[in-house]
Design an enzyme around this catalytic site. Structure first.
Site, PDB file in Angstrom:
ATOM      1  N   ARG A  89       0.073 -85.860 -35.663  1.00 40.67           N
ATOM      2  CA  ARG A  89       0.232 -86.654 -36.888  1.00 40.67           C
ATOM      3  C   ARG A  89       1.656 -87.210 -36.941  1.00 40.67           C
ATOM      4  O   ARG A  89       2.621 -86.450 -36.844  1.00 40.67           O
ATOM      5  CB  ARG A  89      -0.005 -85.793 -38.134  1.00 40.67           C
ATOM      6  CG  ARG A  89       0.340 -86.549 -39.412  1.00 40.67           C
ATOM      7  CD  ARG A  89      -0.089 -85.822 -40.650  1.00 40.67           C
ATOM      8  NE  ARG A  89       0.831 -84.816 -41.113  1.00 40.67           N
ATOM      9  CZ  ARG A  89       1.822 -85.024 -41.999  1.00 40.67           C
ATOM     10  NH1 ARG A  89       2.046 -86.236 -42.491  1.00 40.67           N
ATOM     11  NH2 ARG A  89       2.598 -84.040 -42.387  1.00 40.67           N
ATOM     12  N   HIS A 133       5.768 -91.732 -45.387  1.00 37.56           N
ATOM     13  CA  HIS A 133       6.509 -90.468 -45.423  1.00 37.56           C
ATOM     14  C   HIS A 133       7.932 -90.801 -45.899  1.00 37.56           C
ATOM     15  O   HIS A 133       8.909 -90.581 -45.205  1.00 37.56           O
ATOM     16  CB  HIS A 133       6.488 -89.811 -44.046  1.00 37.56           C
ATOM     17  CG  HIS A 133       6.770 -88.331 -44.054  1.00 37.56           C
ATOM     18  ND1 HIS A 133       5.918 -87.396 -43.540  1.00 37.56           N
ATOM     19  CD2 HIS A 133       7.836 -87.630 -44.511  1.00 37.56           C
ATOM     20  CE1 HIS A 133       6.429 -86.187 -43.658  1.00 37.56           C
ATOM     21  NE2 HIS A 133       7.605 -86.301 -44.256  1.00 37.56           N
ATOM     22  N   GLU A 178       3.170 -85.900 -49.307  1.00 36.75           N
ATOM     23  CA  GLU A 178       3.959 -85.209 -50.339  1.00 36.75           C
ATOM     24  C   GLU A 178       4.540 -86.159 -51.378  1.00 36.75           C
ATOM     25  O   GLU A 178       5.766 -86.282 -51.523  1.00 36.75           O
ATOM     26  CB  GLU A 178       5.083 -84.388 -49.693  1.00 36.75           C
ATOM     27  CG  GLU A 178       4.582 -83.262 -48.819  1.00 36.75           C
ATOM     28  CD  GLU A 178       5.697 -82.393 -48.241  1.00 36.75           C
ATOM     29  OE1 GLU A 178       6.877 -82.667 -48.501  1.00 36.75           O
ATOM     30  OE2 GLU A 178       5.374 -81.423 -47.537  1.00 36.75           O
ATOM     31  N   ASN A 301       0.012 -79.374 -47.178  1.00 35.20           N
ATOM     32  CA  ASN A 301       1.299 -78.928 -46.640  1.00 35.20           C
ATOM     33  C   ASN A 301       1.713 -77.703 -47.439  1.00 35.20           C
ATOM     34  O   ASN A 301       1.736 -77.740 -48.675  1.00 35.20           O
ATOM     35  CB  ASN A 301       2.381 -79.998 -46.810  1.00 35.20           C
ATOM     36  CG  ASN A 301       2.157 -81.196 -45.915  1.00 35.20           C
ATOM     37  OD1 ASN A 301       1.190 -81.259 -45.160  1.00 35.20           O
ATOM     38  ND2 ASN A 301       3.056 -82.169 -46.003  1.00 35.20           N
ATOM     39  N   TYR A 303       4.397 -74.073 -47.395  1.00 36.44           N
ATOM     40  CA  TYR A 303       5.466 -73.291 -46.735  1.00 36.44           C
ATOM     41  C   TYR A 303       5.565 -71.902 -47.362  1.00 36.44           C
ATOM     42  O   TYR A 303       5.223 -70.916 -46.736  1.00 36.44           O
ATOM     43  CB  TYR A 303       6.790 -74.047 -46.812  1.00 36.44           C
ATOM     44  CG  TYR A 303       6.771 -75.284 -45.905  1.00 36.44           C
ATOM     45  CD1 TYR A 303       7.214 -75.203 -44.599  1.00 36.44           C
ATOM     46  CD2 TYR A 303       6.256 -76.500 -46.350  1.00 36.44           C
ATOM     47  CE1 TYR A 303       7.166 -76.306 -43.745  1.00 36.44           C
ATOM     48  CE2 TYR A 303       6.210 -77.605 -45.507  1.00 36.44           C
ATOM     49  CZ  TYR A 303       6.667 -77.501 -44.201  1.00 36.44           C
ATOM     50  OH  TYR A 303       6.610 -78.580 -43.363  1.00 36.44           O
ATOM     51  N   GLU A 360       0.892 -79.528 -42.615  1.00 31.51           N
ATOM     52  CA  GLU A 360       2.256 -79.036 -42.338  1.00 31.51           C
ATOM     53  C   GLU A 360       2.330 -77.563 -42.682  1.00 31.51           C
ATOM     54  O   GLU A 360       1.895 -77.145 -43.765  1.00 31.51           O
ATOM     55  CB  GLU A 360       3.318 -79.736 -43.204  1.00 31.51           C
ATOM     56  CG  GLU A 360       3.787 -81.059 -42.713  1.00 31.51           C
ATOM     57  CD  GLU A 360       4.934 -81.619 -43.560  1.00 31.51           C
ATOM     58  OE1 GLU A 360       5.738 -80.845 -44.101  1.00 31.51           O
ATOM     59  OE2 GLU A 360       4.995 -82.857 -43.664  1.00 31.51           O
TER      60      GLU A 360
HETATM   61  O1  IFM Z   1      10.800 -82.002 -43.141  1.00 29.40           O
HETATM   62  C1  IFM Z   1       9.963 -81.867 -44.243  1.00 29.40           C
HETATM   63  C2  IFM Z   1       8.852 -82.911 -44.206  1.00 29.40           C
HETATM   64  O2  IFM Z   1       9.363 -84.197 -44.127  1.00 29.40           O
HETATM   65  C3  IFM Z   1       8.020 -82.811 -45.466  1.00 29.40           C
HETATM   66  N1  IFM Z   1       7.565 -81.452 -45.676  1.00 29.40           N
HETATM   67  C4  IFM Z   1       8.525 -80.391 -45.578  1.00 29.40           C
HETATM   68  C5  IFM Z   1       9.316 -80.513 -44.292  1.00 29.40           C
HETATM   69  C6  IFM Z   1      10.355 -79.374 -44.191  1.00 29.40           C
HETATM   70  O3  IFM Z   1      11.269 -79.480 -45.222  1.00 29.40           O
END
Ligand code: IFM
Length: 455
Positions: A89, A133, A178, A301, A303, A360
């Site tokens: 991607r 993006h 995002e 996405n 984290y 992500e």
């Molecule tokens: O690098 C970023 C990405 O551009 C968008 N999502 C989180 C990643 C890590 O911060």
């Protein structure tokens, strides 16, 4: 000291229980890796402008060169092939293909993505395009950018140009990446472009990006034969800072703005109750129907988790809070909370009822360095990926319809406000020489892919 510093790397990547045809990939974005900022007719984006404002980005770094992927894409595709990936991607830089944001297209910019797509296909990898993006053409920002309602039409025209050009070879398309991050940080917290903190501007930008999404989906559906269309949202559970009841009041607003204000109208056809009244002045008759268009998948996405705190000085009365100290965290301080990933996958599955691709997930570090033998032993990243992919498999076992997983990211890159200090790559990049060095995690991820190919 981070809680992952002593993590022992797993001896080998596990076999997970995942559906047949499960897709393994990596994600990148244009401004973070391409460089060639002034080449072949590319014009500035809002990020080029932002990076030139002193103090905005760590070390005043810029994406002018980044990973020089514009010139080294063939080597980078080779790295992906060596890992054994199914999918890649990437995003298109709008100001590279339409330097003024609209009107005359830039043939040399369009040619670059032809070369990239052909190389990716040649390597047996599926290309996935994300249209946006965060690198809005500065020329459009000068016309008001996302605050201007015309931005939805500009975006649909840009989608049409790229769909006609690449739709013969690329079937997987996402409109945005995002939107919550770029609008909350850019229009409410004054951290990223356009660098303002203004309630009305924020609501306009949100609504116009929602409209842009819906209009682009229609264009892509009409112009890309056999298209598989989605949108990519960052969603994380929100807790009150220090689990303090005083901060509880920040949780619901942050949840509405961070998690729901984009996917709810796009997929459920309504704005979250908490924001509906305030956004209403910008919503015209028929808009929600234009925004809520059929999608084929949800890109998640994810984290860690998030903590909210009450902040009377902030535009919406809340701010990003700190995670509890006892919470495991990565070397850059982000919470490590695979249980929350498990929860969010099931939550998205139940709320939006679409197949999910994890577009992500990954682990940042400000300590990754090659040793004397030239090896980067990123055991912390391997442990993170192991725990998160395990949590994903458990969510699948509990019923979540997850079809694929993309690591963020292939390469260390320009990490927005942190500049080049924070590294998320499976591949180490020496930004002086542009030499690429696959880290231990690249090898481990390749093994995970091999062990789990075909489900
Ligand atoms: O690098 C970023 C990405 O551009 C968008 N999502 C989180 C990643 C890590 O911060």
């Amino acid at each position: 000291m981070s809680n992952t510093e002593n993590a022992t790397p797993p001896a080998s990547a596990p076999k997970l229980d995942l559906p047949a045809g499960f897709l393994w990939g990596v994600s990148t974005s244009s401004y973070q890796i391409e460089g060639a900022a002034h080449e072949d007719g590319r014009a500035p984006s809002v990020w080029d402008t932002h990076c030139r404002q002193k103090g905005r980005v760590n070390n005043d770094d810029t994406g002018d060169v980044a990973c020089d992927h514009y010139h080294r894409y063939a080597e980078d595709v080779g790295l992906m092939k060596a890992i054994g990936l199914d999918a890649y991607r990437f995003s298109i830089a709008w100001p590279r293909v339409l330097p003024r944001g609209r009107g005359k297209a830039n043939g040399r910019g369009l040619d670059f993505y032809d070369r990239l797509i052909d190389a990716v296909l040649e390597a047996g990898i599926q290309p996935w395009i994300c249209l946006y993006h965060w690198d809005l053409p500065q020329a459009l920002e000068d016309l008001g950018g996302w605050i201007n309602r015309d931005s939805a039409g500009w975006f649909a025209d840009y989608a049409l140009l790229t769909a006609r050009r690449y739709g013969d070879r690329v079937k997987h398309w996402a409109t945005f990446n995002e939107q919550n991050v770029s609008t909350i940080f850019g229009f409410a917290l004054n951290w990223t472009p356009p660098g303002i903190a203004d309630r009305a501007a924020y609501y306009r930008a949100v609504h116009h990006q929602n409209l842009a999404h819906g209009m682009a989906i229609d264009v892509l559906r009409d112009s890309v034969p056999g298209a598989s269309l989605g949108v990519i949202h960052n969603r994380q559970i929100v807790y009150p800072e220090r689990h303090d009841p005083a901060h509880q009041a920040a949780v619901a607003p942050m949840d509405a703005h961070w998690n729901d204000i984009f996917p709810d109208p796009q997929i459920l056809g309504v704005y979250p109750e908490l924001v509906a009244d305030e956004i209403e002045p910008y919503v015209r008759a028929g808009d929600l129907g234009r925004i809520c268009r059929p999608l084929d998948w949800f890109g998640l996405n994810h984290y860690g988790s998030m903590w909210a705190k009450v902040d009377p000085n902030a535009v919406f009365g809340f701010h990003l809070g700190a995670a509890p100290e006892e919470m495991p965290h990565s070397e850059i301080g982000w919470a490590i909370h695979p249980e929350a990933f498990h929860y969010e996958l099931l939550n998205v599955h139940r709320r939006y009822k679409l197949p999910i691709y994890v577009t992500e997930n990954g682990c940042g570090s400000d300590k990754d360095q090659p040793d004397e033998a030239g090896r980067v032993h990123d055991a912390h990243r391997i442990a993170y990926l192991r725990d998160y992919t395990q949590a994903m498999a458990e969510a699948v076992a509990d019923g979540a319809d997850v079809r694929g997983y993309f690591v963020w990211s292939l390469l260390d890159n320009f990490e927005w406000g942190s500049g080049y200090a924070n590294r998320f790559g499976l591949v180490y990049v020496d930004f002086e020489t542009q030499k690429r060095l696959p880290k231990a995690s690249a090898q481990w991820y390749g093994e995970l892919v091999r062990n789990n190919r075909g489900g």
